[in-house]
Motif scaffolding. Structure first.
Motif, PDB file in Angstrom:
ATOM      1  N   ALA A 288       0.829  -1.212   0.000  1.00  0.00           N
ATOM      2  CA  ALA A 288       0.000   0.000   0.000  1.00  0.00           C
ATOM      3  C   ALA A 288       0.858   1.254   0.000  1.00  0.00           C
ATOM      4  O   ALA A 288       0.550   2.240  -0.690  1.00  0.00           O
ATOM      5  CB  ALA A 288      -0.930   0.000   1.202  1.00  0.00           C
TER       6      ALA A 288
ATOM      7  N   ARG B  85       2.476   2.754  -3.250  1.00  0.00           N
ATOM      8  CA  ARG B  85       1.685   3.620  -4.138  1.00  0.00           C
ATOM      9  C   ARG B  85       2.045   5.090  -3.935  1.00  0.00           C
ATOM     10  O   ARG B  85       1.578   5.952  -4.677  1.00  0.00           O
ATOM     11  CB  ARG B  85       0.194   3.420  -3.860  1.00  0.00           C
ATOM     12  CG  ARG B  85      -0.269   1.996  -4.109  1.00  0.00           C
ATOM     13  CD  ARG B  85      -1.660   1.767  -3.570  1.00  0.00           C
ATOM     14  NE  ARG B  85      -2.026   0.356  -3.701  1.00  0.00           N
ATOM     15  CZ  ARG B  85      -3.089  -0.202  -3.167  1.00  0.00           C
ATOM     16  NH1 ARG B  85      -3.937   0.548  -2.456  1.00  0.00           N
ATOM     17  NH2 ARG B  85      -3.341  -1.484  -3.327  1.00  0.00           N
TER      18      ARG B  85
ATOM     19  N   SER C 236       0.851  10.360  -4.820  1.00  0.00           N
ATOM     20  CA  SER C 236       0.410   8.966  -4.693  1.00  0.00           C
ATOM     21  C   SER C 236      -0.533   8.617  -5.835  1.00  0.00           C
ATOM     22  O   SER C 236      -1.156   9.493  -6.441  1.00  0.00           O
ATOM     23  CB  SER C 236      -0.279   8.731  -3.351  1.00  0.00           C
ATOM     24  OG  SER C 236      -1.464   9.510  -3.242  1.00  0.00           O
TER      25      SER C 236
ATOM     26  N   VAL D  11      -3.825   7.244  -7.495  1.00  0.00           N
ATOM     27  CA  VAL D  11      -5.250   7.061  -7.221  1.00  0.00           C
ATOM     28  C   VAL D  11      -5.880   6.282  -8.370  1.00  0.00           C
ATOM     29  O   VAL D  11      -5.411   6.337  -9.511  1.00  0.00           O
ATOM     30  CB  VAL D  11      -5.986   8.399  -7.021  1.00  0.00           C
ATOM     31  CG1 VAL D  11      -5.584   9.043  -5.717  1.00  0.00           C
ATOM     32  CG2 VAL D  11      -5.753   9.354  -8.181  1.00  0.00           C
ATOM     33  N   GLN D  12      -6.913   5.553  -8.065  1.00  0.00           N
ATOM     34  CA  GLN D  12      -7.584   4.752  -9.082  1.00  0.00           C
ATOM     35  C   GLN D  12      -8.201   5.659 -10.142  1.00  0.00           C
ATOM     36  O   GLN D  12      -8.776   6.702  -9.823  1.00  0.00           O
ATOM     37  CB  GLN D  12      -8.663   3.891  -8.435  1.00  0.00           C
ATOM     38  CG  GLN D  12      -8.105   2.821  -7.512  1.00  0.00           C
ATOM     39  CD  GLN D  12      -9.187   2.049  -6.788  1.00  0.00           C
ATOM     40  OE1 GLN D  12     -10.380   2.256  -6.991  1.00  0.00           O
ATOM     41  NE2 GLN D  12      -8.779   1.134  -5.922  1.00  0.00           N
TER      42      GLN D  12
ATOM     43  N   GLU E 256      -0.635   2.510 -12.248  1.00  0.00           N
ATOM     44  CA  GLU E 256      -1.589   1.818 -11.368  1.00  0.00           C
ATOM     45  C   GLU E 256      -1.506   0.310 -11.549  1.00  0.00           C
ATOM     46  O   GLU E 256      -1.728  -0.448 -10.592  1.00  0.00           O
ATOM     47  CB  GLU E 256      -3.008   2.317 -11.631  1.00  0.00           C
ATOM     48  CG  GLU E 256      -4.036   1.777 -10.649  1.00  0.00           C
ATOM     49  CD  GLU E 256      -5.441   2.258 -10.941  1.00  0.00           C
ATOM     50  OE1 GLU E 256      -6.401   1.525 -10.618  1.00  0.00           O
ATOM     51  OE2 GLU E 256      -5.596   3.360 -11.500  1.00  0.00           O
TER      52      GLU E 256
ATOM     53  N   ASN F 229      -5.173   3.915  -4.791  1.00  0.00           N
ATOM     54  CA  ASN F 229      -6.183   4.110  -3.758  1.00  0.00           C
ATOM     55  C   ASN F 229      -7.407   4.797  -4.349  1.00  0.00           C
ATOM     56  O   ASN F 229      -7.270   5.676  -5.202  1.00  0.00           O
ATOM     57  CB  ASN F 229      -5.641   4.969  -2.622  1.00  0.00           C
ATOM     58  CG  ASN F 229      -4.547   4.283  -1.847  1.00  0.00           C
ATOM     59  OD1 ASN F 229      -3.377   4.630  -1.972  1.00  0.00           O
ATOM     60  ND2 ASN F 229      -4.923   3.310  -1.038  1.00  0.00           N
TER      61      ASN F 229
ATOM     62  N   VAL G 212      -4.796   8.762   4.131  1.00  0.00           N
ATOM     63  CA  VAL G 212      -5.438   7.507   3.724  1.00  0.00           C
ATOM     64  C   VAL G 212      -6.221   6.925   4.896  1.00  0.00           C
ATOM     65  O   VAL G 212      -5.668   6.696   5.978  1.00  0.00           O
ATOM     66  CB  VAL G 212      -4.387   6.495   3.211  1.00  0.00           C
ATOM     67  CG1 VAL G 212      -5.071   5.223   2.732  1.00  0.00           C
ATOM     68  CG2 VAL G 212      -3.555   7.110   2.077  1.00  0.00           C
TER      69      VAL G 212
ATOM     70  N   LYS H 155      -9.937   2.290   5.334  1.00  0.00           N
ATOM     71  CA  LYS H 155     -10.463   1.549   4.181  1.00  0.00           C
ATOM     72  C   LYS H 155      -9.681   1.822   2.901  1.00  0.00           C
ATOM     73  O   LYS H 155     -10.039   1.328   1.827  1.00  0.00           O
ATOM     74  CB  LYS H 155     -11.938   1.897   3.976  1.00  0.00           C
ATOM     75  CG  LYS H 155     -12.825   1.407   5.121  1.00  0.00           C
ATOM     76  CD  LYS H 155     -14.291   1.683   4.836  1.00  0.00           C
ATOM     77  CE  LYS H 155     -15.178   1.144   5.955  1.00  0.00           C
ATOM     78  NZ  LYS H 155     -16.618   1.402   5.684  1.00  0.00           N
ATOM     79  N   GLY H 156      -8.621   2.631   3.005  1.00  0.00           N
ATOM     80  CA  GLY H 156      -7.742   2.840   1.869  1.00  0.00           C
ATOM     81  C   GLY H 156      -8.072   4.016   0.987  1.00  0.00           C
ATOM     82  O   GLY H 156      -7.419   4.217  -0.042  1.00  0.00           O
ATOM     83  N   ALA H 157      -9.052   4.839   1.351  1.00  0.00           N
ATOM     84  CA  ALA H 157      -9.429   5.981   0.524  1.00  0.00           C
ATOM     85  C   ALA H 157      -8.562   7.190   0.848  1.00  0.00           C
ATOM     86  O   ALA H 157      -8.248   7.455   2.018  1.00  0.00           O
ATOM     87  CB  ALA H 157     -10.895   6.335   0.742  1.00  0.00           C
ATOM     88  N   VAL H 158      -8.183   7.940  -0.187  1.00  0.00           N
ATOM     89  CA  VAL H 158      -7.444   9.189   0.003  1.00  0.00           C
ATOM     90  C   VAL H 158      -8.450  10.312   0.227  1.00  0.00           C
ATOM     91  O   VAL H 158      -9.285  10.590  -0.640  1.00  0.00           O
ATOM     92  CB  VAL H 158      -6.559   9.511  -1.218  1.00  0.00           C
ATOM     93  CG1 VAL H 158      -5.844  10.847  -1.019  1.00  0.00           C
ATOM     94  CG2 VAL H 158      -5.540   8.413  -1.441  1.00  0.00           C
TER      95      VAL H 158
END
Length: 248
Positions: free
Chosen positions: A45, A48, A66, A68-69, A145, A151, A207, A210-213
């Protein structure tokens, strides 16, 4: 909010903006008894997250960014002041090195292609819009990615969140991290208290478990005037709209 291509390097201009960025307040500052960040252990993690530097991974440091998706798997998030300044423009020659440690570049170095910032940042460095989405070129036919994961972006989640904040001080070849709880600086800015976030840590992602920025160091005071209190623009509808523009 349209994406703007990064111009080819111009040494004098790049050096001037880099000097401004590196001199800017980029971290926390704060209260007695606040925790202090520790060296971040390597993990998938945290890989990233990486450095933004000029021309090479070992070049002058600008900030932290970082992955991001995104639909094209090529998007980073950082602070707008890390990549653009109203007086000078876009910082040329930036590269992103995820997972950088002690000179090692385990996933390679990814050249910055374009930057998306809010026009209110472009017009006058408005701290209410100190967030940027950055696209990077593929390396050996692979998107960033796909190499390290990304994230999800978290918007509209409010204050009082438990987050970890990992970033790269300019004086260190290893990232630092701190587990903290966010609080409100204003209706549109958030903060946390933890020592150690010095120059280079602007753009460090906040972060959630739950891994969200949900933030990046920046915004008020360009992230903070001291190493123990850091700020971010609240990730609300403004940031959701900017993300949509960046991924359109």
């Amino acid at each position: 909010m349209a994406s703007r291509p990064v111009r080819s390097a111009r040494t004098a201009r790049t050096a001037a903006l880099a000097a401004l960025l590196l001199a800017a307040g980029t971290g926390c500052g704060g209260q007695d008894g606040a925790p202090t960040a520790e060296v971040a252990r390597q993990s998938a993690a945290r890989d990233r997250i990486g450095t933004l530097s000029i021309h090479t991974a070992q070049g002058p440091r600008a900030c932290t960014a970082s992955v991001v998706q995104s639909p094209r798997h090529n998007l980073l998030v950082t602070a707008a002041h890390c990549v653009q300044n109203h007086r000078i423009g876009l910082l040329d020659g930036l590269v992103f090195t995820p997972g950088y440690r002690n000179g090692s570049t385990p996933y390679g170095t990814w050249p910055v292609r374009s930057v998306t910032v809010d026009p209110r940042w472009s017009a006058g460095d408005d701290p209410e819009y100190d967030v940027a989405f950055v696209t990077v070129d593929a390396v050996d036919g692979r998107q960033v990615e796909d190499a390290v994961g990304g994230n999800p972006l978290g918007t509209g989640q409010g204050f009082g969140l438990s987050v970890s904040v990992t970033g790269y001080p300019n004086e260190s070849d290893e990232p630092i991290t701190c587990a903290v709880r966010t609080s409100s600086q204003s209706a549109t800015q958030e903060r946390f208290d933890c020592g150690g976030y010095t120059d280079g840590t602007s753009g460090s992602p906040w972060v959630t478990e739950k891994g969200a920025v949900v933030g990046v160091i920046g915004g008020y005071q360009e992230g903070g005037d001291t190493p123990s209190t850091s700020y971010s623009v609240a990730f609300d509808q403004r940031i959701a709209d900017l993300y949509r523009k960046a991924t359109a």
